[in-house]
Design a protein around this motif. Sequence first.
Motif, PDB file in Angstrom:
ATOM      1  N   VAL A  63      20.764  31.046  59.653  1.00  0.00           N
ATOM      2  CA  VAL A  63      21.021  29.910  58.764  1.00  0.00           C
ATOM      3  C   VAL A  63      22.524  29.669  58.723  1.00  0.00           C
ATOM      4  CG1 VAL A  63      21.069  31.409  56.717  1.00  0.00           C
ATOM      5  CG2 VAL A  63      20.683  28.949  56.444  1.00  0.00           C
ATOM      6  N   LEU A  64      22.907  28.408  58.731  1.00  0.00           N
ATOM      7  CA  LEU A  64      24.312  28.035  58.625  1.00  0.00           C
ATOM      8  C   LEU A  64      24.622  27.820  57.150  1.00  0.00           C
ATOM      9  CD1 LEU A  64      26.911  27.405  60.175  1.00  0.00           C
ATOM     10  CD2 LEU A  64      26.150  25.025  60.342  1.00  0.00           C
ATOM     11  N   LEU A  65      25.375  28.725  56.560  1.00  0.00           N
ATOM     12  CA  LEU A  65      25.700  28.624  55.136  1.00  0.00           C
ATOM     13  C   LEU A  65      26.674  27.467  54.932  1.00  0.00           C
ATOM     14  CD1 LEU A  65      26.205  32.409  54.263  1.00  0.00           C
ATOM     15  CD2 LEU A  65      24.148  31.010  53.955  1.00  0.00           C
ATOM     16  N   PRO A  66      26.389  26.558  54.001  1.00  0.00           N
ATOM     17  CA  PRO A  66      27.233  25.367  53.830  1.00  0.00           C
ATOM     18  C   PRO A  66      28.682  25.668  53.471  1.00  0.00           C
ATOM     19  CG  PRO A  66      25.643  25.587  52.034  1.00  0.00           C
ATOM     20  CD  PRO A  66      25.241  26.554  53.082  1.00  0.00           C
ATOM     21  N   ASN A  67      28.915  26.816  52.826  1.00  0.00           N
ATOM     22  CA  ASN A  67      30.279  27.160  52.418  1.00  0.00           C
ATOM     23  C   ASN A  67      30.838  28.373  53.158  1.00  0.00           C
ATOM     24  OD1 ASN A  67      30.382  25.129  50.226  1.00  0.00           O
ATOM     25  ND2 ASN A  67      28.724  26.366  49.396  1.00  0.00           N
ATOM     26  N   GLY A  68      30.178  28.740  54.259  1.00  0.00           N
ATOM     27  CA  GLY A  68      30.646  29.878  55.049  1.00  0.00           C
ATOM     28  C   GLY A  68      30.465  31.202  54.333  1.00  0.00           C
ATOM     29  N   THR A  69      30.922  32.266  54.962  1.00  0.00           N
ATOM     30  CA  THR A  69      30.780  33.612  54.394  1.00  0.00           C
ATOM     31  C   THR A  69      32.078  34.125  53.783  1.00  0.00           C
ATOM     32  OG1 THR A  69      31.371  34.668  56.492  1.00  0.00           O
ATOM     33  CG2 THR A  69      29.025  34.215  56.115  1.00  0.00           C
ATOM     34  N   PHE A 180      34.449  33.257  45.660  1.00  0.00           N
ATOM     35  CA  PHE A 180      33.852  31.921  45.733  1.00  0.00           C
ATOM     36  C   PHE A 180      33.501  31.426  44.330  1.00  0.00           C
ATOM     37  CE2 PHE A 180      31.801  31.628  50.246  1.00  0.00           C
ATOM     38  CZ  PHE A 180      32.977  32.073  50.824  1.00  0.00           C
ATOM     39  N   PRO A 181      33.629  30.124  44.073  1.00  0.00           N
ATOM     40  CA  PRO A 181      33.099  29.572  42.814  1.00  0.00           C
ATOM     41  C   PRO A 181      31.584  29.785  42.765  1.00  0.00           C
ATOM     42  CG  PRO A 181      34.524  27.990  43.925  1.00  0.00           C
ATOM     43  CD  PRO A 181      34.282  29.097  44.902  1.00  0.00           C
ATOM     44  N   VAL A 182      31.045  29.939  41.569  1.00  0.00           N
ATOM     45  CA  VAL A 182      29.604  30.171  41.419  1.00  0.00           C
ATOM     46  C   VAL A 182      28.793  29.085  42.137  1.00  0.00           C
ATOM     47  CG1 VAL A 182      27.696  30.201  39.758  1.00  0.00           C
ATOM     48  CG2 VAL A 182      29.773  31.477  39.273  1.00  0.00           C
ATOM     49  N   GLU A 183      29.235  27.834  42.029  1.00  0.00           N
ATOM     50  CA  GLU A 183      28.491  26.718  42.619  1.00  0.00           C
ATOM     51  C   GLU A 183      28.336  26.884  44.134  1.00  0.00           C
ATOM     52  OE1 GLU A 183      31.248  26.382  40.737  1.00  0.00           O
ATOM     53  OE2 GLU A 183      30.259  25.841  38.844  1.00  0.00           O
ATOM     54  N   LYS A 184      29.379  27.381  44.787  1.00  0.00           N
ATOM     55  CA  LYS A 184      29.312  27.564  46.245  1.00  0.00           C
ATOM     56  C   LYS A 184      28.408  28.737  46.617  1.00  0.00           C
ATOM     57  CE  LYS A 184      33.556  25.284  47.675  1.00  0.00           C
ATOM     58  NZ  LYS A 184      34.754  25.343  48.536  1.00  0.00           N
ATOM     59  N   LEU A 185      28.433  29.780  45.798  1.00  0.00           N
ATOM     60  CA  LEU A 185      27.532  30.913  46.039  1.00  0.00           C
ATOM     61  C   LEU A 185      26.080  30.487  45.853  1.00  0.00           C
ATOM     62  CD1 LEU A 185      29.475  33.794  44.236  1.00  0.00           C
ATOM     63  CD2 LEU A 185      29.032  33.626  46.694  1.00  0.00           C
ATOM     64  N   PHE A 189      23.219  30.616  48.674  1.00  0.00           N
ATOM     65  CA  PHE A 189      22.007  31.409  48.497  1.00  0.00           C
ATOM     66  C   PHE A 189      20.750  30.567  48.686  1.00  0.00           C
ATOM     67  CE2 PHE A 189      18.476  32.807  45.809  1.00  0.00           C
ATOM     68  CZ  PHE A 189      18.134  33.949  46.523  1.00  0.00           C
ATOM     69  N   TYR A 190      20.747  29.375  48.137  1.00  0.00           N
ATOM     70  CA  TYR A 190      19.561  28.533  48.279  1.00  0.00           C
ATOM     71  C   TYR A 190      19.323  28.151  49.743  1.00  0.00           C
ATOM     72  CZ  TYR A 190      18.926  28.031  43.230  1.00  0.00           C
ATOM     73  OH  TYR A 190      18.676  28.271  41.895  1.00  0.00           O
ATOM     74  N   SER A 191      20.388  27.995  50.506  1.00  0.00           N
ATOM     75  CA  SER A 191      20.234  27.723  51.947  1.00  0.00           C
ATOM     76  C   SER A 191      19.598  28.919  52.646  1.00  0.00           C
ATOM     77  CB  SER A 191      21.599  27.421  52.582  1.00  0.00           C
ATOM     78  OG  SER A 191      22.140  26.230  52.076  1.00  0.00           O
ATOM     79  N   LEU A 192      20.047  30.119  52.271  1.00  0.00           N
ATOM     80  CA  LEU A 192      19.482  31.349  52.835  1.00  0.00           C
ATOM     81  C   LEU A 192      18.011  31.501  52.457  1.00  0.00           C
ATOM     82  CD1 LEU A 192      19.656  34.188  54.148  1.00  0.00           C
ATOM     83  CD2 LEU A 192      20.505  35.032  51.950  1.00  0.00           C
ATOM     84  N   LEU A 193      17.717  31.330  51.164  1.00  0.00           N
ATOM     85  CA  LEU A 193      16.333  31.498  50.695  1.00  0.00           C
ATOM     86  C   LEU A 193      15.410  30.480  51.354  1.00  0.00           C
ATOM     87  CD1 LEU A 193      14.451  33.047  48.769  1.00  0.00           C
ATOM     88  CD2 LEU A 193      14.990  31.342  47.006  1.00  0.00           C
ATOM     89  N   SER A 194      15.869  29.241  51.489  1.00  0.00           N
ATOM     90  CA  SER A 194      15.049  28.200  52.128  1.00  0.00           C
ATOM     91  C   SER A 194      14.711  28.582  53.564  1.00  0.00           C
ATOM     92  CB  SER A 194      15.796  26.863  52.122  1.00  0.00           C
ATOM     93  OG  SER A 194      15.988  26.391  50.810  1.00  0.00           O
ATOM     94  N   ALA A 195      15.712  29.119  54.271  1.00  0.00           N
ATOM     95  CA  ALA A 195      15.499  29.515  55.665  1.00  0.00           C
ATOM     96  C   ALA A 195      14.479  30.648  55.759  1.00  0.00           C
ATOM     97  CB  ALA A 195      16.820  29.935  56.300  1.00  0.00           C
ATOM     98  N   ILE A 196      14.547  31.590  54.828  1.00  0.00           N
ATOM     99  CA  ILE A 196      13.615  32.723  54.830  1.00  0.00           C
ATOM    100  C   ILE A 196      12.197  32.254  54.493  1.00  0.00           C
ATOM    101  CG2 ILE A 196      13.000  34.864  53.605  1.00  0.00           C
ATOM    102  CD1 ILE A 196      16.038  35.422  53.410  1.00  0.00           C
ATOM    103  N   VAL A 197      12.078  31.348  53.541  1.00  0.00           N
ATOM    104  CA  VAL A 197      10.764  30.818  53.153  1.00  0.00           C
ATOM    105  C   VAL A 197      10.131  30.064  54.324  1.00  0.00           C
ATOM    106  CG1 VAL A 197       9.595  29.117  51.677  1.00  0.00           C
ATOM    107  CG2 VAL A 197      11.220  30.741  50.674  1.00  0.00           C
ATOM    108  N   LYS A 198      10.945  29.320  55.074  1.00  0.00           N
ATOM    109  CA  LYS A 198      10.431  28.581  56.228  1.00  0.00           C
ATOM    110  C   LYS A 198       9.923  29.509  57.328  1.00  0.00           C
ATOM    111  CE  LYS A 198      13.304  24.476  55.546  1.00  0.00           C
ATOM    112  NZ  LYS A 198      14.515  23.747  55.985  1.00  0.00           N
ATOM    113  N   GLN A 199      10.413  30.753  57.328  1.00  0.00           N
ATOM    114  CA  GLN A 199       9.999  31.727  58.346  1.00  0.00           C
ATOM    115  C   GLN A 199       8.773  32.539  57.914  1.00  0.00           C
ATOM    116  OE1 GLN A 199      11.181  32.226  61.457  1.00  0.00           O
ATOM    117  NE2 GLN A 199      12.563  30.496  61.212  1.00  0.00           N
ATOM    118  N   LYS A 200       8.126  32.133  56.832  1.00  0.00           N
ATOM    119  CA  LYS A 200       6.957  32.904  56.354  1.00  0.00           C
ATOM    120  C   LYS A 200       5.892  32.988  57.448  1.00  0.00           C
ATOM    121  CE  LYS A 200       3.276  33.138  52.917  1.00  0.00           C
ATOM    122  NZ  LYS A 200       2.627  32.507  51.748  1.00  0.00           N
TER     123      LYS A 200
END
Length: 234
Positions: A63-69, A180-185, A189-200
Motif C-alpha cells: 500500500v502506498l501511504l498518502p503521507n509516507g513513512t 506526524f500530526p495525528v491527522e496524517k497518522l 492507517f486507514y489506507s493500510l487497513l483498507s488494503a488489508i481488508v481488500k486482501q481478505k
Amino acid sequence: MAAIGKKYKEALKKIDASKLYEVGEALSLIKESAYANFDESVDAAINLGVNPKHADQMVRGTVLLPNGTGKKVRVLVFAKGEKELEAKEAGADYVGNEEIVKKIQGGWLDFDKAVATPDMMGMVGKLGKILGPRGLMPNPKSGTVTNDLAKAIADIKKGQVEFKVEKAGIVHCTFGKVSFPVEKLVENFYSLLSAIVKQKPPASKGKYVKKITFSSTMGVGVKVDVNQALDAIK
C-alpha cells in the motif's frame, strides 16, 4: 524478566488497558506517551481471522501511504544493461548485478528495499536464504520484480509499505512517525487497513479483523476499537 523503566511506567499510567480507543484517540495517546529521545515509528499489529499455514488464507500486499513513512528508504536494484542506467536515473541508491550479489553474500546489507528486473531473478535467487528472512527478497506480488523500475522506485521512496501476515495470524506494519500530526497518522492507517481488508481471502471464515493494537517503537500498546476502524473505511 527485564525491569520496567520509570518512563515506561509513566506511559502506562496514561492508558486504560481495558478500553478500546477510537483510531484518532489511540494515536493521540501514542504521541503523548512516547518518551524516547528519537522520533519513534508508529506501528500497527492487526490480528486476522486467518490461518497462514494454508496457502489459500495468506494475506500479503503493498500500500502506498498518502503521507509516507517518515523514513528515508535506501533502494537497491538488481539490473543490467539499459535497465541499470534506468534505475540510476530513477533514483535508486545502489544498482548492480553479479558484483552486488557477491557483496551481499559477503555480508553487506546496507539497504532497506530491493527491486529486480525479471531476468535477474535467477541470479538473485541465490540470495534467498539471506534476503528472505529479512523481508528483503524481491517478489512479483509486492511489485518489486518488474521491468517498470521507475514506478517501483518512486512508489517505495514515496512511502509504499509491504504487509504480510505472520504465522500467528498477525500483520505488523509501520505507518508513520510519532512526529506526524495525528491527522496524517489516521490517514495512513486507514489506507493500510483498507488494503488489508481488500486482501481478505475467500477461505477466511468468521470475523476477519479481530484485534488492532497501536504502539510506538519504545512505547506502550494501545488497543483500538475494531468496529469503529472498519466503519471508517466503508
